[in-house]
Design an enzyme around this catalytic site. Structure first.
Site, PDB file in Angstrom:
ATOM      1  N   GLU A   1      -1.089  -8.591   5.418  1.00 12.27           N
ATOM      2  CA  GLU A   1      -0.894  -8.785   6.860  1.00 12.27           C
ATOM      3  C   GLU A   1      -2.198  -8.652   7.640  1.00 12.27           C
ATOM      4  O   GLU A   1      -2.251  -9.019   8.829  1.00 12.27           O
ATOM      5  CB  GLU A   1       0.143  -7.774   7.393  1.00 12.27           C
TER       6      GLU A   1
ATOM      7  N   HIS B   1      -3.253  -5.220   1.641  1.00  9.13           N
ATOM      8  CA  HIS B   1      -2.620  -5.509   2.927  1.00  9.13           C
ATOM      9  C   HIS B   1      -2.720  -6.996   3.259  1.00  9.13           C
ATOM     10  O   HIS B   1      -3.638  -7.411   3.981  1.00  9.13           O
ATOM     11  CB  HIS B   1      -3.296  -4.710   4.041  1.00  9.13           C
TER      12      HIS B   1
ATOM     13  N   CYS C   1       0.838  -1.206   0.000  1.00  8.45           N
ATOM     14  CA  CYS C   1       0.000   0.000   0.000  1.00  8.45           C
ATOM     15  C   CYS C   1       0.869   1.251   0.000  1.00  8.45           C
ATOM     16  O   CYS C   1       1.492   1.572  -1.008  1.00  8.45           O
ATOM     17  CB  CYS C   1      -0.982  -0.034   1.168  1.00  8.45           C
TER      18      CYS C   1
END
Length: 221
Positions: free
Chosen positions: A178, A176, A85
């Site tokens: 994660e 993202h 990002c």
């Protein structure tokens, strides 16, 4: 052989954004992770993740902490990089309407291309180079990659934009990983760094993961 056996760690830039979430995913793969806030902490890394956050804020913090030149030097010395990002924006060679920061990968990005925070969304997509099954994707005020240059491979095209790409030493994703239970992209980056993470080339959905799993590591212990 696991990634922890004699492996160099993967660093996560620890200035803003999803630092602990990335470290949690690395630990689940048996990959040693290290938060990086000072130039000395770049020493011995196999790779560095530049996490999401706010790209203007991150660029200012990189300058304040005097990390820009050390990261560029480490990259020239062989360090692999992954920008998620805002991290992808910082690594891009062209940032539409704005001055690029690192400019290390030949892509053009459009910042906040989806609009406000209210336009954040989740979806799943098949990324054949990364996993054999569709992986979940989380987009938060995401940029779009509008073009890639010579030597840059598109890993994921969605609608009218590119969502993931790489060259020989840099990976960029506008979403993202994660923030999902999938370990697939972290496994892919670890392998790009020459490490041997645990698991196979599936979507890597960890059944023990929750959105708050990272909190057990929030003290950097």
């Amino acid at each position: 052989m696991s990634a922890t056996a004699g492996s160099s760690p993967v660093g996560v830039l620890d200035l803003q954004g999803g630092v602990q979430e990335h470290l949690d995913h690395l630990r689940r793969l048996g990959v040693p992770g290290r938060p990086v806030k000072r130039a000395a902490e770049l020493e011995g890394l196999a790779g560095l993740i530049v996490p999401g956050g706010e790209s203007t804020c991150l660029s200012r913090l990189l300058t304040i902490f005097d990390l820009r030149e050390p990261i560029e030097q480490a990259y020239r010395g062989g360090l692999k990089l992954w920008g998620t990002c805002a991290g992808a924006i910082l690594l891009a060679r062209e940032n539409l309407g704005e001055t690029p920061y690192f400019g290390l990968i030949d892509i053009a990005v459009s910042r906040n291309a989806f609009g406000s925070q209210l336009e954040s969304f989740n979806r799943a997509a098949l990324v054949p180079a990364v996993a054999r099954e569709p992986v979940p994707l989380t987009f938060i005020r995401a940029p779009k990659i509008l073009r890639v240059g010579s030597g840059v491979r598109v890993l994921l095209q969605l609608d009218d934009y590119i969502a993931a790409a790489e060259d020989e030493r840099i990976l960029v994703t506008v979403f993202h990983p994660e923030l999902t239970p999938s370990l697939a992209f972290h496994r892919y980056f670890a392998r790009k760094c020459g490490l041997n993470p645990t698991g196979t080339d599936d979507a890597g959905l960890d059944p023990d993961w929750t959105p708050l799993s990272w909190t057990r590591f929030s003290s950097h212990a």
